[in-house]
Design an enzyme around this catalytic site. Structure first.
Site, PDB file in Angstrom:
ATOM      1  CB  SER A 225      46.459  62.238  87.552  1.00  0.00           C
ATOM      2  OG  SER A 225      45.463  61.282  87.477  1.00  0.00           O
ATOM      3  CE  LYS A 229      47.618  57.526  83.801  1.00  0.00           C
ATOM      4  NZ  LYS A 229      47.181  56.790  84.941  1.00  0.00           N
ATOM      5  CG  HIS A 367      42.773  61.755  91.667  1.00  0.00           C
ATOM      6  ND1 HIS A 367      43.881  60.956  91.560  1.00  0.00           N
ATOM      7  CD2 HIS A 367      42.635  62.360  90.452  1.00  0.00           C
ATOM      8  CE1 HIS A 367      44.385  61.077  90.337  1.00  0.00           C
ATOM      9  NE2 HIS A 367      43.644  61.931  89.649  1.00  0.00           N
TER      10      HIS A 367
END
Ligand code: GTR
Length: 390
Positions: A225, A229, A367
């Site tokens: 997550s 990045k 997720h």
């Protein structure tokens, strides 16, 4: 047979169409309009150009690379960790600068009884520190050390808050406070928090290069997550990482911004104003004006290994946008004679694509970073790093 083929053809056409409609920037065309036709031109001209565009417009510019004052303190070595299966090292990585000092508390498990140096995976932990408990009193699928070691890899982890707290604190805390100039106003391209965490992963790589048990030439950086990045930005800036893993990184990670699906640039800048540079806010609702898109971030890993993982129940991270970014990074891998992803059709659930230098899976579920994801990352690493042994 026909019944199977027809929907497949329709789906393929839709996938290609969806991507064509996006008018993505071409990784192989310079800002001056020159077509890049060789890996040499990519390296000398276009790669630096794209890296700079991401720096100036998205993640921001770190004022320092490896700082002059950086030391590694081996706090503990336990050769009998995990019932004798691993050697645990706890290493404090100390850094200092004009505004103060900080410490990354690194935990490393090195499998015993395997030839040294050992390749491995470094997790940038963005969840509660208990997820990377080096005592192993608390075990979490977020960092399945036992499994990683069993598969013959080094398991290393640090917590992102050692670099910068995940707060919109006016860039006073963490490495921003230590290295930013206090004399000048903060510039539109000054580094954000994601870049600060990525900087930390590079300092860990500085340590790996000194540890003779660790194969620093075959280390992967893994993030989930916001951590994903970070791993992507770290891999773009720091080519010492041979493998870069993005787990459900979504907006301003692996997902294409121009698709405008799931989290938008505006939403992420609103929710997390400290993650990126100030200039990135200019692209709120203006995705098409951004001089880059995220397939070019993935392309910056070429010819190294990169693995992008999505979850079907994670629409906020736009799984198809993450997949298409991999598809559109492949042209750069082809310059190196490598197949990239090796597919242009969205794979079925739980069927990883891992034969090319870009790997991808979309798994069922929500997720999260799970042991099954880690197994896919290691399957990918096995394929490429243990080829000669298969
Ligand atoms: C969400 C954010 C995402 C992602 C996620 C996470 O709130 O919108 O971009 O980074 O947090 O890091 O878990």
């Amino acid at each position: 047979m026909k019944l199977v083929l027809i929907p497949t053809i329709i789906f393929l056409a839709m996938t290609a169409h969806a991507a064509d409609d996006l008018s993505l920037p071409d990784p192989l065309k310079t800002l001056a309009g020159q077509k890049i036709v060789s890996s040499k031109e990519w390296r000398s001209t276009r790669r630096p150009e794209i890296l700079e565009l991401f720096r100036a417009n998205v993640y921001g510019r770190a004022p320092v690379g490896r700082p002059a004052e950086l030391t590694f303190e081996l706090k503990e070595t336990t050769e009998t960790a995990l019932s004798g299966k691993a050697t645990r090292k706890l290493v404090d990585i100390h850094f200092s600068g004009p505004g103060g000092k900080g410490t990354i508390r690194l935990a490393v498990f090195i499998p015993n009884n395997v030839p040294k140096p050992v390749p491995g995976l470094l997790l940038i932990c963005n969840r509660d520190r208990t997820n990377i408990d080096p005592s192993r009193k608390t075990k979490s699928p977020f960092w399945p050390v036992e499994r990683i070691v069993e598969r013959g890899y080094v398991a290393a982890a640090f917590h992102n808050s050692d670099l910068d707290p995940d707060m919109n604190d006016g860039f006073k805390d963490g490495v921003h406070g230590i290295y930013d100039s206090v004399d000048a106003p903060r510039s539109p391209d000054a580094w954000g928090t994601i870049a600060a965490w990525a900087w930390g992963a590079s300092r860990v790589m500085d340590y790996f290069e000194t540890d003779r048990d660790i194969d620093a030439t075959r280390m992967g950086v893994v993030g989930h997550s916001r951590g994903g990045k970070t791993s992507l930005w770290c891999g773009a800036v720091d080519e010492r990482f041979a493998l870069v893993v993005s787990n459900e990184s979504g907006c301003t990670g692996a997902a294409l911004a121009r698709r405008k699906k799931g989290e938008s640039i505006k939403a992420i800048n609103r929710g997390f104003p400290h993650w990126f540079c100030a200039k990135y806010k200019q692209y709120n609702d203006k995705e098409n004006e951004l001089p880059v898109d995220q397939h070019e971030l993935i392309a910056l890993m070429a010819p190294r290994l990169v693995y992008v993982a999505s979850a079907a129940g994670d629409g906020w991270a736009d799984p198809e946008g993450e997949f298409l970014a991999c598809v559109h990074a492949a042209s750069v891998y082809r310059l190196f004679g490598l197949p990239g992803l090796g597919s242009t059709s969205f794979p079925p659930l739980d069927h990883p694509l891992n034969s090319g230098h870009i790997g991808y899976h979309v798994r069922s579920g929500k997720h999260n970073l799970l042991e099954s994801d880690w197994n896919c990352f290691m399957d990918f690493a096995d394929k490429h790093w243990k080829k000669s042994q298969q």
